[in-house]
Motif scaffolding. Structure first.
Motif, PDB file in Angstrom:
ATOM      1  N   SER A   8       0.848  -1.189   0.000  1.00  0.00           N
ATOM      2  CA  SER A   8       0.000   0.000   0.000  1.00  0.00           C
ATOM      3  C   SER A   8       0.886   1.242   0.000  1.00  0.00           C
ATOM      4  O   SER A   8       2.030   1.211   0.451  1.00  0.00           O
ATOM      5  CB  SER A   8      -0.906   0.010   1.236  1.00  0.00           C
ATOM      6  OG  SER A   8      -1.788  -1.078   1.226  1.00  0.00           O
ATOM      7  N   CYS A  44      -0.926   8.579  -0.461  1.00  0.00           N
ATOM      8  CA  CYS A  44      -0.917   9.562  -1.543  1.00  0.00           C
ATOM      9  C   CYS A  44      -1.497  10.876  -1.027  1.00  0.00           C
ATOM     10  O   CYS A  44      -2.553  10.872  -0.389  1.00  0.00           O
ATOM     11  CB  CYS A  44      -1.749   9.080  -2.721  1.00  0.00           C
ATOM     12  SG  CYS A  44      -1.303   7.458  -3.358  1.00  0.00           S
ATOM     13  N   SER A  87      -3.164  12.794   3.607  1.00  0.00           N
ATOM     14  CA  SER A  87      -3.011  11.783   2.564  1.00  0.00           C
ATOM     15  C   SER A  87      -4.099  10.725   2.676  1.00  0.00           C
ATOM     16  O   SER A  87      -4.799  10.629   3.682  1.00  0.00           O
ATOM     17  CB  SER A  87      -1.632  11.119   2.665  1.00  0.00           C
ATOM     18  OG  SER A  87      -1.481  10.458   3.907  1.00  0.00           O
ATOM     19  N   GLN A  88      -4.211   9.949   1.640  1.00  0.00           N
ATOM     20  CA  GLN A  88      -5.128   8.821   1.628  1.00  0.00           C
ATOM     21  C   GLN A  88      -4.369   7.594   1.157  1.00  0.00           C
ATOM     22  O   GLN A  88      -3.325   7.718   0.509  1.00  0.00           O
ATOM     23  CB  GLN A  88      -6.317   9.104   0.705  1.00  0.00           C
ATOM     24  CG  GLN A  88      -5.946   9.387  -0.738  1.00  0.00           C
ATOM     25  CD  GLN A  88      -7.114   9.912  -1.540  1.00  0.00           C
ATOM     26  OE1 GLN A  88      -7.780  10.865  -1.162  1.00  0.00           O
ATOM     27  NE2 GLN A  88      -7.387   9.273  -2.674  1.00  0.00           N
ATOM     28  N   TRP A 130      -3.595   4.188  -0.930  1.00  0.00           N
ATOM     29  CA  TRP A 130      -3.820   3.466  -2.181  1.00  0.00           C
ATOM     30  C   TRP A 130      -3.582   1.994  -1.890  1.00  0.00           C
ATOM     31  O   TRP A 130      -2.456   1.563  -1.697  1.00  0.00           O
ATOM     32  CB  TRP A 130      -2.873   3.972  -3.254  1.00  0.00           C
ATOM     33  CG  TRP A 130      -3.024   3.327  -4.615  1.00  0.00           C
ATOM     34  CD1 TRP A 130      -3.596   2.116  -4.899  1.00  0.00           C
ATOM     35  CD2 TRP A 130      -2.588   3.858  -5.875  1.00  0.00           C
ATOM     36  NE1 TRP A 130      -3.535   1.857  -6.245  1.00  0.00           N
ATOM     37  CE2 TRP A 130      -2.924   2.907  -6.875  1.00  0.00           C
ATOM     38  CE3 TRP A 130      -1.936   5.037  -6.250  1.00  0.00           C
ATOM     39  CZ2 TRP A 130      -2.615   3.099  -8.220  1.00  0.00           C
ATOM     40  CZ3 TRP A 130      -1.638   5.220  -7.590  1.00  0.00           C
ATOM     41  CH2 TRP A 130      -1.983   4.280  -8.564  1.00  0.00           C
ATOM     42  N   THR A 179      -3.688  -1.193 -10.799  1.00  0.00           N
ATOM     43  CA  THR A 179      -4.210  -1.355  -9.443  1.00  0.00           C
ATOM     44  C   THR A 179      -3.123  -1.347  -8.375  1.00  0.00           C
ATOM     45  O   THR A 179      -3.376  -1.669  -7.228  1.00  0.00           O
ATOM     46  CB  THR A 179      -5.003  -2.668  -9.344  1.00  0.00           C
ATOM     47  OG1 THR A 179      -4.140  -3.760  -9.708  1.00  0.00           O
ATOM     48  CG2 THR A 179      -6.196  -2.648 -10.283  1.00  0.00           C
ATOM     49  N   ALA A 210       0.464   0.997  -6.894  1.00  0.00           N
ATOM     50  CA  ALA A 210       1.141   2.293  -6.933  1.00  0.00           C
ATOM     51  C   ALA A 210       2.649   2.076  -7.041  1.00  0.00           C
ATOM     52  O   ALA A 210       3.238   1.357  -6.238  1.00  0.00           O
ATOM     53  CB  ALA A 210       0.814   3.092  -5.672  1.00  0.00           C
ATOM     54  N   THR A 252       1.959  -0.685   4.544  1.00  0.00           N
ATOM     55  CA  THR A 252       2.207   0.543   3.782  1.00  0.00           C
ATOM     56  C   THR A 252       3.702   0.811   3.708  1.00  0.00           C
ATOM     57  O   THR A 252       4.390   0.764   4.723  1.00  0.00           O
ATOM     58  CB  THR A 252       1.481   1.732   4.436  1.00  0.00           C
ATOM     59  OG1 THR A 252       0.099   1.399   4.603  1.00  0.00           O
ATOM     60  CG2 THR A 252       1.595   2.965   3.564  1.00  0.00           C
TER      61      THR A 252
END
Length: 330
Positions: free
Chosen positions: A154, A157, A164-165, A167, A182, A184, A229
């Motif tokens: 993950s 972004c 941020s959020q 992805w 799909t 990043a 992440t």
């Protein structure tokens, strides 16, 4: 100077910078992995051009991983801002760096990876950064999943870490992956021998990473998804992602056409349908983005939305179209 860079050896950060990767101590890893094996060599390449505002944060986020077998390469395209001055501050910890004119990001990446020798590879742009312990997560994931050739984490972004959020990557089917990507890029890692170099198409300077990932997908299959992440992908006015343009759209259409010509008929048809669905989704979102100016405008939007749905019956499977039509009618 220690074998693994530590915070006390680094240049003092600017007064307005704090947190990761500016003044948080590095957690050094032991010389060997928990099972006694050597840490896999990880090669990271950063292509750079006039990103002096961000590149120091990028560099520190890579070097301060506390990872004992890191090969960090920076390929600068002849920056005219302060990028080279910043790179020189950290040159003693870099495996290789150069600043010279090149043909763009794909060329810089190919030059960097031509010098890499890592068991695992990835690249991080000069306006993005890795989060803490990312390379540790990569090494452990590689050890625990020996049969996997590439991994997707993950990625956060946004404008900054606090705004941020996330992805979330997904192991979608090939048709969906080709059209949507799909995963990043800053959260993707692959084996150094995954396929012959050079890896990146010199004719592409916008979606060269997506083409490379598609080629891996077609050869090996979907990436192994890691539920953690790994990186931060920065949105700012001067980033290529933010400057979406006709050139950006045209390059993606060219890529979709190119890949469609390399796959079987059923997959090519699925890619075409997915591309239509994505285009219609964008138009539906546009229709819903503002309130109708009049009753005539409202019914005009409803008529267009209904036309989109009836034009391609397969989209009835996608709730977004039906729900959008309902919203327009209410």
């Amino acid at each position: 100077m220690s074998a693994v860079p530590i915070l006390d050896e680094f240049p003092t950060p600017p007064l307005d910078k704090s947190g990761w990767p500016w003044n948080e101590p590095v957690q050094l890893l032991p010389e060997k992995m928990p099972n006694g094996a050597e840490w896999p060599r990880i090669s990271i390449v950063t292509p750079s051009y006039n990103q002096g505002e961000f590149i120091e944060e990028t560099i520190r986020s890579v070097l301060l991983q506390g990872y004992p077998n890191l090969e960090y390469i920076i390929i600068d395209g002849g920056s005219t801002d302060n990028s080279v001055e910043i790179i020189k501050k950290y040159a003693q910890w870099l495996y290789y760096w150069v600043s010279e004119e090149d043909r763009g990001q794909s060329d810089a990446l190919n030059k960097g990876f031509a010098r890499s020798t890592g068991d695992i590879c990835a690249y991080i742009n000069s306006d993005d950064m890795f989060l803490k312990n990312t390379l540790l997560k990569v090494a452990l994931s590689h050890h625990q999943n020996q049969g996997c050739s590439w991994f997707a984490f993950s990625v956060l972004c946004g404008e900054n870490l606090t705004n941020s959020q996330i992805w979330l990557p997904s192991a979608a089917n090939l048709a969906y992956f080709v059209v949507n990507q799909t995963i990043a890029q800053p959260g993707v890692f692959w084996l150094g021998d995954i396929q012959p170099k050079p890896w990146f198409d010199l004719d592409r300077n916008i979606n060269m990473d997506h083409k490379f990932f598609i080629e891996i997908y077609m050869k090996i299959g979907s990436p192994y998804i890691i539920p953690e992440t790994a990186a931060f992908f920065r949105w700012h006015p001067n980033s290529k992602t933010s400057r979406r343009s006709e050139v950006w759209d045209r390059e993606y259409q060219e890529l979709i056409k190119e890949i469609s010509g390399q796959v079987d008929y059923r997959t090519a048809l699925a890619i075409q349908q997915e591309e239509v669905r994505l285009r219609h989704s964008a138009r539906i979102a546009e229709l819903l983005s503002s309130k109708p100016k009049s009753i005539v405008d409202k019914w005009s939007r409803i008529a267009e939305a209904f036309k989109i749905i009836t034009k391609t019956p397969f989209v009835f499977r996608d709730r977004i179209f039906v729900s959008a039509l309902v919203r327009l009618c209410t």
